[in-house]
Design a protein around this motif. Structure first.
Motif, PDB file in Angstrom:
ATOM      1  N   VAL A  63       0.875  -1.175   0.000  1.00  0.00           N
ATOM      2  CA  VAL A  63       0.000   0.000   0.000  1.00  0.00           C
ATOM      3  C   VAL A  63       0.908   1.220   0.000  1.00  0.00           C
ATOM      4  O   VAL A  63       1.903   1.254   0.728  1.00  0.00           O
ATOM      5  N   TYR A  65       0.967   4.966   0.985  1.00  0.00           N
ATOM      6  CA  TYR A  65       0.156   5.893   1.778  1.00  0.00           C
ATOM      7  C   TYR A  65       0.438   7.356   1.460  1.00  0.00           C
ATOM      8  O   TYR A  65      -0.031   8.235   2.171  1.00  0.00           O
ATOM      9  N   TYR A  68      -2.612   9.563   1.325  1.00  0.00           N
ATOM     10  CA  TYR A  68      -3.696   9.177   2.220  1.00  0.00           C
ATOM     11  C   TYR A  68      -4.320  10.414   2.850  1.00  0.00           C
ATOM     12  O   TYR A  68      -3.624  11.310   3.318  1.00  0.00           O
ATOM     13  N   PHE A 151       1.541   1.015  -9.422  1.00  0.00           N
ATOM     14  CA  PHE A 151       0.526   1.250  -8.393  1.00  0.00           C
ATOM     15  C   PHE A 151       0.947   2.292  -7.371  1.00  0.00           C
ATOM     16  O   PHE A 151       0.221   2.575  -6.442  1.00  0.00           O
ATOM     17  N   LYS A 153       1.312   5.995  -6.016  1.00  0.00           N
ATOM     18  CA  LYS A 153       0.341   7.069  -6.228  1.00  0.00           C
ATOM     19  C   LYS A 153       0.867   8.135  -7.197  1.00  0.00           C
ATOM     20  O   LYS A 153       0.082   8.874  -7.788  1.00  0.00           O
TER      21      LYS A 153
ATOM     22  N   GLU B  48      -7.317  -2.799  -9.976  1.00  0.00           N
ATOM     23  CA  GLU B  48      -7.210  -2.204  -8.643  1.00  0.00           C
ATOM     24  C   GLU B  48      -6.887  -0.717  -8.732  1.00  0.00           C
ATOM     25  O   GLU B  48      -7.396   0.089  -7.964  1.00  0.00           O
ATOM     26  N   LYS B  49      -6.041  -0.369  -9.675  1.00  0.00           N
ATOM     27  CA  LYS B  49      -5.695   1.047  -9.842  1.00  0.00           C
ATOM     28  C   LYS B  49      -6.894   1.826 -10.401  1.00  0.00           C
ATOM     29  O   LYS B  49      -7.182   2.932  -9.963  1.00  0.00           O
ATOM     30  N   GLU B  52      -9.359   2.867  -7.880  1.00  0.00           N
ATOM     31  CA  GLU B  52      -8.987   3.982  -7.004  1.00  0.00           C
ATOM     32  C   GLU B  52      -9.484   5.323  -7.546  1.00  0.00           C
ATOM     33  O   GLU B  52      -9.478   6.317  -6.837  1.00  0.00           O
ATOM     34  N   TYR B 374      -9.143   3.965  -1.297  1.00  0.00           N
ATOM     35  CA  TYR B 374      -7.766   4.444  -1.345  1.00  0.00           C
ATOM     36  C   TYR B 374      -6.875   3.372  -1.945  1.00  0.00           C
ATOM     37  O   TYR B 374      -5.995   3.656  -2.754  1.00  0.00           O
ATOM     38  N   ARG B 375      -7.131   2.139  -1.547  1.00  0.00           N
ATOM     39  CA  ARG B 375      -6.404   1.018  -2.128  1.00  0.00           C
ATOM     40  C   ARG B 375      -7.344  -0.162  -2.117  1.00  0.00           C
ATOM     41  O   ARG B 375      -8.031  -0.423  -1.122  1.00  0.00           O
ATOM     42  N   LYS B 377      -7.307  -4.212  -2.932  1.00  0.00           N
ATOM     43  CA  LYS B 377      -6.495  -5.357  -3.328  1.00  0.00           C
ATOM     44  C   LYS B 377      -7.411  -6.545  -3.493  1.00  0.00           C
ATOM     45  O   LYS B 377      -8.219  -6.851  -2.611  1.00  0.00           O
TER      46      LYS B 377
END
Lengths: 207, 417
Positions: A63, A65, A68, A151, A153, B48-49, B52, B374-375, B377
């Motif tokens: 992930v 962040y 975020y 992936f 950001k 997955e992207k 988002e 936000y994510r 999976k």
């Protein structure tokens, strides 16, 4: 189920004192944030000790962040999340480690759960997280010769390069993208009063 | 004496037995496989992207396209994750509908698996038989959602609409005459539930038919018995779930062990294998046909007697009725807000898993309080199974690669995401 996990959380806190940062129950699921340097030790114990017996690693993912809650994230940029399952005891656990640096590095758990192999390759491919001790850390989902980690950001949704067949060169070539990312609906964070009592911070205090 | 060398064989990316796009690099010693290196990702779309960047509801159709032979089960995993974080539960009738369609999907998926697995191994007839029944199941999908495959039927807070009272019927055309129409419409006289019930009455006999063709078939046994044996310990180490794990003798089924929706009210058994070879996994899945059929029967019975809402009444989450929108300002605003901005989820994270026909399909969702994930999976069961390709093919013959691929029940939509 939540009572059960509260008890398990207490047991984890006692067993791994000083080796974790956070341990809380939210939406009925147990979260365990482990210190990076203790990851292998903790995971091995989680697998082998009869009380936990997490014999299966269901999922591993990265992930990022960095954006975020509108970019107000303080702390390490990346996290690696492990979803563990115990078939023996029928319970689950979510283990997380936070990592920083470029490239971010974390120890590989392939020695503990063989199945982590491809999941770690995927996290490396998509986030650029290096797993120390992984014997075959290649890209897995993206194209041969792909540049970047899609992936993250800061990687644009439409990518950096596009592919087309070039009539003159008689082959497929890569060129910079000719489109722009278009987002129809903006990302909006609303402090919804309906959820005021269900924030994870609240959960951690009474867990 | 001539020098003997290992050679490398390229299998795919376009190969009829690869069930999609898979490139396998096989290191061979004569006809025996030394090492298999699957190159996946040829169908990677970045689901997955993409998710988002979209409000939660707009990602539901993406889920159909993950494992494109068991569409509604994928939706179920995603919707369950949203519901868990929202803290809502679908109305009971919706839960029964979901369970019923999960099981219809399981049969749909296993029929696809059985047909193609048998075809890979050389039994052409199975493929034709299985697709005959799939047609009926796909008609159920169409009747309830309007789409034959990509249904987008499950929504957070319920299912999109109630079961139709009338099953769509065939009409006479220049291609089908009256006699054929009458035959096709034989079981379509009543409602969708009548049609499903008729199917569940027919289906056990059809499974017997498949078993007559395969279970004691000498060729089928020669091709599957003792191929790709996985011990229970190894299966857990490799992260196997679903029929792959049960084939190795571990009694593990989320529907029983961590029940969601109304599975705890259903009466069914979990079949397990003993040897962990391809033949056992075949037997497990065939038995799952029968068990799914049993569950569907129970759901039909309940759904007949218990009418009620199929969607929550909370219009922050579910759309208001169209009639209401014409006269009621608030409904109009709700509708507009829901279909433009969507709804926000509380800050936090959640992992929801369902017993997908192929194994455990999990959705891990991280939210920061926005109207988009936000994510996201997606834990695809096939990904872990495919990762074991090397282990499962080592020491076997080249022709067994197709058997292994068949027994894993791979679909690249979910593996590559």
């Amino acid at each position: 189920m939540s009572d059960y996990y509260n008890k398990l959380a207490d047991s984890l806190r006692n067993r791994f004192a000083g080796k974790y940062d956070e341990c809380f129950v939210s939406t009925g699921q147990l979260n365990f944030v482990v210190k990076k340097q203790n990851l292998i030790e903790v995971c091995t114990a989680l697998r082998d000790e009869a009380e936990y017996a997490f014999d299966e690693m269901i999922d591993l993912c990265g992930v990022d962040y960095s954006e975020y809650a509108g970019g107000n994230w303080e702390g390490e940029r990346f996290a690696v999340t492990y979803q563990l399952l115990s078939v023996k005891n029928n319970h689950r656990l979510r283990v997380r480690v936070f990592v920083d640096g470029e490239p971010p590095q974390v120890a590989s758990v392939t020695g503990i759960w063989k199945g982590a192999n491809w999941f770690e390759r995927e996290a490396f491919d998509l986030f650029g997280i290096i797993f120390d001790g992984h014997t075959d850390l290649r890209r897995i989902l993206t194209d041969y010769g792909f540049v970047g980690h899609p992936f993250r950001k800061d990687f644009p949704l439409c990518g950096n390069v596009e592919m087309r067949y070039d009539e003159d060169k008689k082959r497929v070539i890569y060129q910079p993208v000719s489109i722009e990312t278009r987002v129809n609906t903006p990302r909006i964070i609303r402090d919804d009063h309906r959820y005021a009592d269900r924030m994870p911070e609240e959960d951690s205090s009474n867990a | 004496m001539p020098e003997i060398r290992n050679y490398t064989l390229n299998f795919g990316p376009q190969h009829p037995a690869a069930h999609g796009v898979l490139r396998l690099v096989l290191e061979m010693d004569g006809e025996v496989i030394q090492r298999a290196d699957p190159h996946i990702g040829l169908l990677h779309r970045g689901t997955e992207k993409l998710a988002e960047y979209k409000p939660f509801n707009q990602s539901i159709p993406y889920m159909d396209r993950l494992d494109y032979v068991s569409m509604m089960c994928n939706e179920h995993g995603y919707v369950l994750a949203l519901e868990k974080l929202l803290g809502v539960e679908a109305p009971e009738r919706a839960q029964y509908i979901r369970v019923m369609f999960d099981e219809i999907t399981r049969i749909l998926n296993h029929l696809m698996w059985l047909g193609t697995h048998a075809l890979d191994v050389g039994a052409m007839t199975m493929f034709l038989y299985c697709f005959r029944e799939r047609e009926d199941l796909i008609d159920m999908y169409e009747a309830v959602s309007g789409a034959r495959m990509h249904a987008a039927y499950y929504r957070p807070g319920g299912v999109y609409r109630d079961l139709p009272d009338r099953m769509p019927r065939f009409k006479k055309s220049k291609y089908i005459d009256d006699k054929k129409v009458a035959l096709l419409n034989e079981s379509r006289g009543g409602s969708l539930l009548d049609f499903i019930e008729d199917f569940t009455n027919r289906f056990p006999k059809l499974v017997d038919e498949y078993e007559t063709l395969l279970t004691d078939n000498r060729i089928w046994k020669q091709r599957t018995v003792d191929i790709a044996i996985i011990t229970p310990e190894n299966a857990l180490q490799l992260g196997f779930t679903g029929p792959m794990l049960r084939g190795s003798g571990i009694e593990w089924d989320l529907r029983k062990k961590q029940p969601y929706e109304v599975y705890d009210k259903m009466d069914f058994d979990i079949p397990v294998g003993t040897n962990g070879d391809s033949y056992d996994r075949y037997l497990v899945r065939v038995e799952e046909f029968r068990q799914s059929n049993r569950i569907i029967k129970q759901c039909v019975e309940w759904l007949r007697n218990n009418p009620g809402p199929v969607m929550l009444d909370d219009h922050k989450l579910t759309p208001p009725k169209r009639e209401d929108m014409k006269g009621d300002m608030e409904s109009l605003i709700h509708h507009f807000k829901l279909f433009t901005e969507g709804y926000t989820l509380p800050k936090g994270e959640v992992y929801a898993a369902v017993e997908h026909p192929k194994g455990e399909f999990g959705v891990y969702l991280v939210t920061d309080g926005a109207n988009k994930p936000y994510r996201l999976k997606i834990r695809a069961p096939g990904f872990a199974h495919m990762a074991a390709m090397n282990e499962m093919t080592q020491g076997h013959m080249l022709s067994d690669v197709t058997t292994v691929m068949g027994t894993m029940d791979v679909v690249f939509g979910e593996i590559d995401r």
